[in-house]
Design an enzyme around this catalytic site. Structure first.
Site, mmCIF file in Angstrom:
data_model
loop_
_atom_site.group_PDB
_atom_site.id
_atom_site.type_symbol
_atom_site.label_atom_id
_atom_site.label_comp_id
_atom_site.label_asym_id
_atom_site.label_seq_id
_atom_site.Cartn_x
_atom_site.Cartn_y
_atom_site.Cartn_z
ATOM 1 N N LYS A 37 85.133 38.394 61.711
ATOM 2 C CA LYS A 37 83.247 38.422 61.725
ATOM 3 C C LYS A 37 83.522 37.031 60.738
ATOM 4 O O LYS A 37 83.715 37.478 59.546
ATOM 5 C CB LYS A 37 81.984 38.817 61.711
ATOM 6 C CG LYS A 37 81.440 39.656 60.499
ATOM 7 C CD LYS A 37 80.776 40.784 61.311
ATOM 8 C CE LYS A 37 80.144 41.769 59.412
ATOM 9 N NZ LYS A 37 79.788 42.375 59.780
ATOM 10 N N TYR A 264 71.293 16.327 37.366
ATOM 11 C CA TYR A 264 70.605 15.978 37.903
ATOM 12 C C TYR A 264 69.510 16.240 36.768
ATOM 13 O O TYR A 264 70.080 17.373 36.586
ATOM 14 C CB TYR A 264 70.360 16.268 39.694
ATOM 15 C CG TYR A 264 71.005 14.951 40.503
ATOM 16 C CD1 TYR A 264 70.536 14.150 40.410
ATOM 17 C CD2 TYR A 264 71.819 15.631 41.340
ATOM 18 C CE1 TYR A 264 71.083 13.206 41.728
ATOM 19 C CE2 TYR A 264 72.959 14.754 41.986
ATOM 20 C CZ TYR A 264 72.275 14.213 42.086
ATOM 21 O OH TYR A 264 72.729 13.094 42.913
HETATM 22 C C1 LIG Z 1 80.044 43.984 59.294
HETATM 23 C C2 LIG Z 1 80.176 44.818 59.938
HETATM 24 C C3 LIG Z 1 80.905 46.150 60.013
HETATM 25 C C4 LIG Z 1 81.317 45.844 57.872
HETATM 26 O O1 LIG Z 1 80.974 45.820 57.246
HETATM 27 P P1 LIG Z 1 81.837 46.263 55.533
HETATM 28 O O2 LIG Z 1 80.651 46.786 55.326
HETATM 29 O O3 LIG Z 1 82.484 44.883 55.269
HETATM 30 O O4 LIG Z 1 83.145 47.117 56.047
HETATM 31 C C5 LIG Z 1 80.612 47.519 59.971
HETATM 32 N N1 LIG Z 1 79.779 47.210 61.213
HETATM 33 C C6 LIG Z 1 78.734 46.383 61.463
HETATM 34 C C7 LIG Z 1 78.053 46.627 62.952
HETATM 35 C C8 LIG Z 1 78.968 45.076 60.943
HETATM 36 O O5 LIG Z 1 77.904 44.490 61.489
#
Ligand SMILES: *Cc1c(COP(=O)(O)O)cnc(C)c1O
Length: 381
Positions: A37, A264
């Site tokens: 993702k 800035y």
């Molecule tokens: C993002 C996510 C993961 C992955 O977690 P990591 O700590 O990056 O391995 C696993 N399960 C769900 C439901 C997630 O949203």
């Protein structure tokens, strides 16, 4: 052709290394679901997922149907689980692109069932239960009610049951076994209700290493595949290699006299004659503005401090102590240059956040370059 001002280098050798290391640690009964993702945590979803598929990964996790559709274009054979919320309007996309939804509510299940009925099919879904995360998932208290209702939906096939840790990375080891036991209990209740569960999953990266009893037959791994630990000083370091480096070219270098101010708000005044390098990367690229007067970069193998405020498109670094810096030199924002290294976890510490946020924030203006398998190794030898 134009030059990229700033780019990431995605090293597929390191990805393969991490994949091998992780699969060697998971239960022989379990498969790995690669969480890709958020553009594979900023690494670039397509090249990362393609390579993992070549390495044998068959399950992938995305946040929403848009990511799922994009991934489906390049991986027609993969199983793609949508981990996040799905809006009713997006339900048709699940069917068009054969995406597996996570179900946390009866309303959503009813919508899926109606759609599937119209298509004269059964839609495979994974149910999610809330074992303490307090986000998505059916409350364990209303599980029986949920299970009895969902059994009336003939066009839904519950092939998976999942939950998610709230504290897998935290130091308090006492926290995680509780959701694990609660989940165990949930699995038994679901099976007692007659659900033939094909996939049972709970662990994320930290869970994989800390709680082997949480592997069941699928583990969902994101962060560790990218070779990152949640934060600097994470106490379970087991030899992962960071996949991503973030670099930029020095734009130009100029002489400053004592008393002159930078950027800035004039938050930095130089105290001695020095040289300042202007680097074309800024908060619009994901170089966080809170790194003003706080961040460091590597140039010619030495650390150079960010001086003055980070601006939208540029940062300034003091290179008075580094001989010969000139326009076109490579600056490393995350990665290694000679011996010194800046890890995403270091940047996370400067920002008082976690490494996840640092890499996800790297913006679309930053070019993604993929270092194919074998090339980086030759480079270093
Ligand atoms: C993002 C996510 C993961 C992955 O977690 P990591 O700590 O990056 O391995 C696993 N399960 C769900 C439901 C997630 O949203």
């Amino acid at each position: 052709m134009t030059m990229a001002h700033s780019w990431t280098q995605i090293n597929l050798d390191s990805l393969a290394w991490n994949h091998r290391l992780i699969t060697s640690r998971i239960s022989p009964k379990a498969q790995l679901l690669a969480v890709v993702k958020a553009n594979a945590y900023g690494h670039g979803m397509i090249p990362v997922a393609r390579h993992l598929f070549e390495l044998g990964v068959r399950w992938f996790g995305v946040a929403n149907v848009q990511e799922g559709r994009h991934l489906r274009e390049v991986l027609p054979q993969a199983s793609i689980l949508v981990l996040g919320c799905i809006l009713t309007d997006d339900v048709p996309v699940l069917f068009e692109h054969d995406l597996v939804p996570t179900v946390s509510s009866l309303d959503f299940a009813a919508e899926l069932n109606a759609r599937a009925e119209r298509r004269n099919m059964r839609k495979a879904v994974h149910l999610k239960v809330d074992t303490g995360m307090g986000r998505l998932g059916i409350s364990t208290g209303s599980l029986e009610e949920f299970l009895s209702q969902i059994s009336f939906f003939d066009h839904i096939r519950v092939e998976g049951l999942m939950s998610h840790f709230s504290s897998s990375a935290e130091d308090d080891l006492a926290i995680s076994p509780a959701p694990s036991r609660l989940y165990e209990n949930t699995v038994r209740r679901a099976e007692a209700a007659g659900l033939p569960l094909q996939w049972v999953h709970l662990a994320n990266s930290s869970g994989i290493f800390r709680l082997p009893q949480s592997h069941y037959n699928l583990v969902r791994c994101g962060l560790f595949l990218y070779g990152l630990y949640p934060e600097a000083g994470y106490r379970f370091n087991f030899g992962l290699k960071p996949v991503l480096e973030w670099k930029a070219k020095v734009g130009h270098v100029k002489e400053f006299q004592a008393g002159q101010t930078i950027s800035y708000g004039r938050t930095h005044a130089v105290t001695r004659a020095t040289r300042i390098a202007v680097i074309p990367v800024g908060y619009a690229d994901g170089y966080n503005r809170r790194l003003s007067n706080r961040g460091r970069v590597l140039i010619r193998g030495e650390f150079a401090p960010v001086v003055g405020r980070v601006t939208m498109d540029h940062i300034m670094v003091d290179v008075g102590h580094i001989a010969g810096v000139c326009g076109g030199d490579e600056a490393v924002l995350i990665g290694r240059q000679g011996q010194p290294v800046i890890r995403a976890e270091d940047m996370a510490q400067w920002l008082e956040t976690i490494s996840y946020e640092v890499v996800c924030a790297i913006g679309p203006r930053v070019e993604r370059r993929v270092v194919p398998i074998g090339v980086a190794r030759l480079d270093r030898e």
